[in-house]
Scaffold this motif. Structure first.
Motif, mmCIF file in Angstrom:
data_model
loop_
_atom_site.group_PDB
_atom_site.id
_atom_site.type_symbol
_atom_site.label_atom_id
_atom_site.label_comp_id
_atom_site.label_asym_id
_atom_site.label_seq_id
_atom_site.Cartn_x
_atom_site.Cartn_y
_atom_site.Cartn_z
ATOM 1 N N LYS A 130 25.119 43.971 52.055
ATOM 2 C CA LYS A 130 24.503 42.849 51.357
ATOM 3 C C LYS A 130 25.486 42.203 50.380
ATOM 4 C CE LYS A 130 19.670 44.310 51.642
ATOM 5 N NZ LYS A 130 18.434 44.632 50.888
ATOM 6 N N THR A 131 25.394 40.899 50.293
ATOM 7 C CA THR A 131 26.231 40.156 49.359
ATOM 8 C C THR A 131 25.493 39.969 48.042
ATOM 9 O OG1 THR A 131 25.403 38.005 50.069
ATOM 10 C CG2 THR A 131 27.272 38.904 51.275
ATOM 11 N N ILE A 132 26.260 39.684 46.995
ATOM 12 C CA ILE A 132 25.639 39.430 45.695
ATOM 13 C C ILE A 132 25.950 38.034 45.183
ATOM 14 C CG2 ILE A 132 25.643 41.847 45.028
ATOM 15 C CD1 ILE A 132 28.034 41.205 43.216
ATOM 16 N N ASP A 133 26.655 37.231 45.988
ATOM 17 C CA ASP A 133 26.997 35.884 45.543
ATOM 18 C C ASP A 133 26.892 34.891 46.699
ATOM 19 O OD1 ASP A 133 29.062 37.118 46.884
ATOM 20 O OD2 ASP A 133 30.627 36.098 45.742
ATOM 21 N N PRO A 134 25.713 34.406 47.056
ATOM 22 C CA PRO A 134 24.427 34.694 46.421
ATOM 23 C C PRO A 134 23.816 35.991 46.944
ATOM 24 C CG PRO A 134 24.132 33.129 48.198
ATOM 25 C CD PRO A 134 25.608 33.375 48.098
ATOM 26 N N PRO A 135 22.890 36.542 46.181
ATOM 27 C CA PRO A 135 22.241 37.781 46.619
ATOM 28 C C PRO A 135 21.289 37.534 47.779
ATOM 29 C CG PRO A 135 21.253 36.983 44.582
ATOM 30 C CD PRO A 135 22.431 36.098 44.848
ATOM 31 N N GLY A 136 21.059 38.598 48.536
ATOM 32 C CA GLY A 136 20.045 38.521 49.598
ATOM 33 C C GLY A 136 20.608 38.392 50.989
ATOM 34 N N SER A 137 21.759 37.742 51.146
ATOM 35 C CA SER A 137 22.336 37.625 52.478
ATOM 36 C C SER A 137 23.149 38.878 52.782
ATOM 37 C CB SER A 137 23.224 36.377 52.549
ATOM 38 O OG SER A 137 24.262 36.450 51.598
ATOM 39 N N SER A 138 23.674 38.963 54.011
ATOM 40 C CA SER A 138 24.453 40.142 54.382
ATOM 41 C C SER A 138 25.643 39.724 55.223
ATOM 42 C CB SER A 138 23.587 41.147 55.139
ATOM 43 O OG SER A 138 23.100 40.577 56.337
ATOM 44 N N GLU A 139 26.636 40.596 55.274
ATOM 45 C CA GLU A 139 27.875 40.347 56.007
ATOM 46 C C GLU A 139 28.049 41.426 57.059
ATOM 47 O OE1 GLU A 139 31.620 38.261 56.558
ATOM 48 O OE2 GLU A 139 29.926 37.802 55.245
ATOM 49 N N ASN A 140 28.327 41.025 58.304
ATOM 50 C CA ASN A 140 28.560 41.976 59.389
ATOM 51 C C ASN A 140 30.015 42.439 59.344
ATOM 52 O OD1 ASN A 140 29.138 43.100 62.049
ATOM 53 N ND2 ASN A 140 27.146 42.274 62.658
ATOM 54 N N LEU A 141 30.213 43.750 59.333
ATOM 55 C CA LEU A 141 31.555 44.318 59.228
ATOM 56 C C LEU A 141 32.102 44.846 60.546
ATOM 57 C CD1 LEU A 141 31.192 46.422 55.936
ATOM 58 C CD2 LEU A 141 31.758 44.009 56.178
ATOM 59 N N VAL A 142 31.280 44.863 61.589
ATOM 60 C CA VAL A 142 31.643 45.549 62.829
ATOM 61 C C VAL A 142 32.960 45.035 63.400
ATOM 62 C CG1 VAL A 142 30.956 45.956 65.219
ATOM 63 C CG2 VAL A 142 29.266 46.128 63.380
ATOM 64 N N HIS A 143 33.154 43.730 63.381
ATOM 65 C CA HIS A 143 34.328 43.150 64.034
ATOM 66 C C HIS A 143 35.416 42.770 63.036
ATOM 67 C CE1 HIS A 143 31.984 43.159 67.679
ATOM 68 N NE2 HIS A 143 31.042 42.425 67.112
ATOM 69 N N GLN A 144 35.379 43.340 61.862
ATOM 70 C CA GLN A 144 36.368 43.008 60.854
ATOM 71 C C GLN A 144 37.273 44.195 60.569
ATOM 72 O OE1 GLN A 144 35.515 40.263 57.770
ATOM 73 N NE2 GLN A 144 33.333 40.292 58.153
ATOM 74 N N ALA A 145 38.513 43.893 60.251
ATOM 75 C CA ALA A 145 39.449 44.923 59.797
ATOM 76 C C ALA A 145 39.311 45.063 58.282
ATOM 77 C CB ALA A 145 40.877 44.537 60.156
ATOM 78 N N LEU A 146 39.507 46.278 57.795
ATOM 79 C CA LEU A 146 39.356 46.569 56.373
ATOM 80 C C LEU A 146 40.643 47.176 55.832
ATOM 81 C CD1 LEU A 146 35.866 48.376 56.547
ATOM 82 C CD2 LEU A 146 36.289 45.917 56.349
ATOM 83 N N GLU A 147 40.906 46.925 54.570
ATOM 84 C CA GLU A 147 42.034 47.554 53.885
ATOM 85 C C GLU A 147 41.566 48.123 52.559
ATOM 86 O OE1 GLU A 147 46.389 46.640 51.813
ATOM 87 O OE2 GLU A 147 45.294 45.014 52.799
ATOM 88 N N THR A 148 41.848 49.386 52.320
ATOM 89 C CA THR A 148 41.509 49.998 51.044
ATOM 90 C C THR A 148 42.514 49.515 50.005
ATOM 91 O OG1 THR A 148 40.677 51.963 52.166
ATOM 92 C CG2 THR A 148 41.121 52.148 49.814
ATOM 93 N N VAL A 149 42.014 48.788 49.014
ATOM 94 C CA VAL A 149 42.885 48.241 47.966
ATOM 95 C C VAL A 149 42.946 49.190 46.777
ATOM 96 C CG1 VAL A 149 43.326 46.252 46.483
ATOM 97 C CG2 VAL A 149 42.289 45.914 48.725
ATOM 98 N N PHE A 150 41.774 49.697 46.370
ATOM 99 C CA PHE A 150 41.711 50.666 45.267
ATOM 100 C C PHE A 150 40.704 51.755 45.621
ATOM 101 C CE2 PHE A 150 42.978 46.741 43.089
ATOM 102 C CZ PHE A 150 44.088 47.182 42.384
ATOM 103 N N ARG A 151 41.062 52.995 45.336
ATOM 104 C CA ARG A 151 40.131 54.117 45.430
ATOM 105 C C ARG A 151 40.295 54.878 44.106
ATOM 106 N NH1 ARG A 151 41.237 56.271 50.393
ATOM 107 N NH2 ARG A 151 39.472 55.228 51.386
ATOM 108 N N VAL A 152 39.303 54.749 43.230
ATOM 109 C CA VAL A 152 39.467 55.154 41.832
ATOM 110 C C VAL A 152 38.464 56.238 41.464
ATOM 111 C CG1 VAL A 152 39.557 54.326 39.448
ATOM 112 C CG2 VAL A 152 40.211 52.790 41.309
ATOM 113 N N ASN A 153 38.956 57.246 40.787
ATOM 114 C CA ASN A 153 38.090 58.310 40.263
ATOM 115 C C ASN A 153 37.906 58.114 38.775
ATOM 116 O OD1 ASN A 153 36.576 60.713 40.200
ATOM 117 N ND2 ASN A 153 38.377 61.872 39.547
#
Length: 809
Positions: A196-219
């Motif tokens: 789900k997106t928050i800008d604007p809220p309520g809609s959603s984004e399909n990730l199945v066909h997208q490539a992802l890159e981890t930019v930050f993984r923070v503890n």
């Protein structure tokens, strides 16, 4: 004896077998687990993982390269002792090469690329330039690794075939290298199909066909988690360097309390070493304060980001004791988050939250947790972990687009050349004029939504003159709602019944093209709940027209004096000041370089149907100073009575110039009279001089708007006056930032809402307590970008340059 040994041996066997089963059931065992120690003939062990040297690689991995160069170094100074052997060798690629992997299970896979440059013979690996691509995605473009520590680039790709190829392409006259490579299956539950997106809220984004890159993984908790303590071999870096308010935070570590429950969040989502540490609000803070913990991260503009929050209540003794708000860039990611409710009242049970931020023109992303106004318990907030993951754009890039790179290089070249400010300004004006002329010659008729009549899509922000004429009844004078230096403002209604404010440029206006261009180009980097939104524009037939959202209640000025509008209550006035401060604070801090409004006044603060404030009129706005500069030298512009005296005398513009003008607005709000009123006795003509003089004499009751009689509580008034006084300091360095002003105004509102005696009409002793300092935070960036979901869709951006209800400069 033999029997005893047999039984003992058998017991050990079954115990070992049971432990193995437990281990297998608790830890993820990837179907595909290709680990390569590039450039080395021998294997390298990293914890319990083995990276294969080229002599051990089997037929499931095939390397195709025109020339094989195996590089190594004898250096012992690799600052990553955990896997130092991995970075002592590298594979050098002098031409286009590819690794092809056999895939056992279709689905998400991690592709991790390891880089640590060293010198080998004639090859200095820090000089390598190359690109990496896979599945029609560009993972790295013109990449160069010059870090003195190992760098791991982690991507997540959805592989849907039995073979997977990773292509490495050196740039022209250069080469490429890799120290190590991983292609590993990802647990099915780790990456959602949509979010789900928050800008604007309520809609959603399909990730199945997208490539992802981890930019930050923070503890959070300021503790590092190395791959050996993560079931998926992830590294989590500490959050301390991203925090902007160390005085507000306490770091906790209680990993043994983490309680993974059946059907809940698993260790694959994040290990107990993450959920068992946290950064929380300092328990020594005043519980009445409405403050946030905020972290800032540098990101590439123009991309969408999946943000994953990790929460685990390791501080409460019983359920229902913790509720707080979660923000991204001041948008609500979760309002009134009750960890007890979302974890079915199971204490110390992990919970994670995924939200998606759409494209932003800012290179900064902020996340915050803060106290909730609905919390019935002691105010608190915490965060245990955070992941920021970039989504590929529409062109398949996970790096900056070529056009953006060219644009940046042009800007850098311009700066290096040291072109004089005046020359640049003239060139920009001429270029803009040429651009507008060309656009007019090529213009075709458009409908109200900006589409060409022949059906060819055009800019969604460009409106036809015919549609605007229809919306304003051919610019009917009865629809004029304001007049400014740029021209008249009309109320318009489009065919979809959308109400708008349409500002038509006056051909005789001296501001004309400058203001038109400023509002479209400069302010296209911002969109915010407390900035009036620019909807579109029109530049046909020598017309320069700007279209904004319609603000039903008009200007703040018209509600304070000079009209028949009902008087605003003290609480309403405080809320309007807070909203305005949020908008200005975002302008000053929402991008790498501040934007200075330069014309802050009550006539440029507009109110919607709910009296929510939005800052307007950005025709005079200017980019703030560079990091190594203290001010911008520029001709003085603004409105008489609101001008910063330091700016007026020295022509040195800073964000503190806006702060001074806002201080004038605060007195305007309190006193309910014009800033300059020649009809009054001489000593009363200038509002600021008159009000500050009476304030110092202890006669505050004489300056308060009579409509506010018996409404204001003493504590709230004191804090408000204290804030306004600080804003008006003669020296800009002595003035607070807009973030600090916002903080104090919110505090004044809280004091007003608390149960305390209000001001009586005969109270004449409201002196400011000089011994009580203005409550501030160390810097603007250490204060959260608002305490509400304020930043809205940043696809066009905005602010209103309209003058309403007789508002003349």
């Amino acid at each position: 004896m033999v029997i005893m040994c047999f039984l003992k041996s058998k017991f050990h066997f079954w115990l070992l077998f049971a432990l193995c089963l437990i281990k297998c059931s608790l830890e993820f065992d990837p179907d595909d687990n290709h680990l390569i120690n590039c450039g080395s003939p021998t294997n390298a062990s990293v914890g319990n993982r083995v990276f294969l040297g080229h002599s051990s690689v089997n037929s499931s991995i095939v390397l195709s390269t025109p020339h094989t160069i195996w590089a190594n170094t004898s250096s012992n100074s690799i600052p990553f002792s955990f896997s130092s052997d991995l970075y002592k060798t590298a594979q050098i690629f002098t031409g286009s090469s590819n690794y092809t992997f056999s895939v056992s299970k279709h689905g998400r896979h991690w592709v991790r690329l390891h880089f640590f440059p060293f010198v080998y013979q004639n090859y200095n690996l820090s000089h390598a330039h190359f690109s990496v691509s896979a599945l029609n995605f560009t993972l790295l473009r013109n990449f160069q690794s010059q870090e003195d520590i190992p760098v791991i680039k982690e991507f997540c790709l959805n592989i849907t075939s039995d073979k997977f190829a990773l292509i490495i392409t050196p740039s022209s006259k250069s080469f490429a290298f890799l120290n190590a490579l991983e292609v590993v299956s990802v647990p099915d539950e780790l990456i959602p199909d949509s979010v789900k997106t928050i800008d604007p809220p309520g809609s959603s984004e399909n990730l199945v066909h997208q490539a992802l890159e981890t930019v930050f993984r923070v503890n959070m908790g300021n503790v590092t988690v190395d791959p050996r303590n993560d079931t998926l071999s992830r590294q989590w870096i500490p959050d301390g360097s991203f925090l902007r308010s160390h005085n507000l935070v306490q770091f906790l570590s209680q990993p043994r309390t983490v309680n993974y429950t059946e059907g809940g969040t698993t260790k694959e989502i994040a290990p107990p070493s993450v959920y068992g540490t946290a950064s929380k609000l300092n328990s020594e803070l005043d519980p009445t304060l409405n403050v946030n913990l905020t972290w800032y991260f540098d990101v590439d503009p123009g991309f969408k980001y999946l943000v994953r929050f990790h929460f685990c209540d390791i501080i409460s003794k019983s359920s229902g004791q913790l509720m707080f708000n979660v923000y991204i860039n001041s948008w609500y990611a979760y309002k009134h988050l009750d960890l007890s409710r979302v974890t079915s009242n199971k204490l110390a049970s992990p919970y994670y939250l995924d939200v998606l931020m759409r494209e932003s023109h800012s290179n900064m992303l902020s996340v915050s947790v803060g106290t909730s106004s609905d919390a019935s318990v002691y105010p608190n907030a915490l965060l245990n972990g955070l992941e920021i993951i970039k989504l590929s754009n529409s062109r398949g890039f996970l790096d900056v687009d070529p056009e953006s790179l060219k644009s940046r290089s042009k800007v850098k070249a311009g700066l290096i050349a040291g072109i004089a400010v005046g020359v640049v300004f003239v060139i920009l004006i001429l270029a803009s004029a040429f651009f507008l002329v060309v656009r007019r010659r090529k213009r075709t008729q458009c409908d109200v939504y900006g589409n060409k009549v022949d059906g060819t899509p055009e800019s969604g922000y460009q409106f036809s003159l015919a549609a605007i004429r229809k919306a304003t009844d051919n610019f009917n004078e009865s629809l004029v709602i304001g007049v400014g230096g740029f021209g008249k403002v009309y109320k318009g209604v489009f065919e979809d019944n959308r109400e708008v404010a349409i500002k038509r440029g006056n051909s005789d206006s001296q501001q004309g093209l400058n203001e038109f261009r400023t509002e479209i180009e400069m302010l296209s980097h911002f969109r915010h709940r407390h900035l009036v939104a620019l909807i579109g524009y029109c530049d046909e037939q020598n017309e320069m027209i700007l279209i904004y959202e319609y603000m039903e209640k008009g200007t703040l000025k018209s509600h304070l004096y000079g009209s028949d509008n009902p008087s605003l209550s003290w609480k309403q006035r405080l809320e309007i000041c807070i909203g305005s401060a949020r908008g200005l604070h975002y302008l000053h801090t929402g991008s790498a370089k501040a934007v200075i409004h330069r014309d802050v006044k009550s006539a440029n603060i507009l109110l919607d149907e709910n009296l929510m404030a939005k800052v307007a009129d950005f025709g005079l706005s200017k980019a703030g100073p560079d990091i190594d500069k203290t001010h911008v030298t520029t001709a003085v512009k603004g409105s008489f009575g609101y001008l910063d005296p330091e700016y007026l005398i020295r022509q040195q513009l800073t964000e503190k110039s806006d702060v001074y003008s806002f201080g004038v607005v605060l007195f305007e709000v309190l006193c309910g009279r014009p800033v300059i009123d020649p009809s009054l006795p001489r000593e009363m003509v200038n509002l600021v001089e008159w009000a500050t003089k009476l304030q110092k004499k202890g006669e505050v009751e004489k300056i308060i708007d009579p409509n506010l009689a018996d409404q204001i509580k003493v504590e709230s008034l004191n804090k408000f006056l204290e804030t306004a006084e600080k804003c008006l300091a003669e020296c800009g360095l002595d003035r607070p930032t807009m973030g600090e002003v916002l903080w104090n105004l919110e505090y004044a509102l809280q004091l007003q809402e608390d149960e305390a005696p209000s001001i009586e009409s005969d109270d004449v002793s409201l002196q400011i307590d000089d011994a009580r300092p203005l409550q501030t935070l160390p810097s603007t960036r250490q204060y959260s970008l608002e305490s509400a979901g304020d930043i809205v869709d940043i696809s066009m951006n905005t602010v209103f340059s309209q003058m309403r209800n007789g508002n003349l400069k």
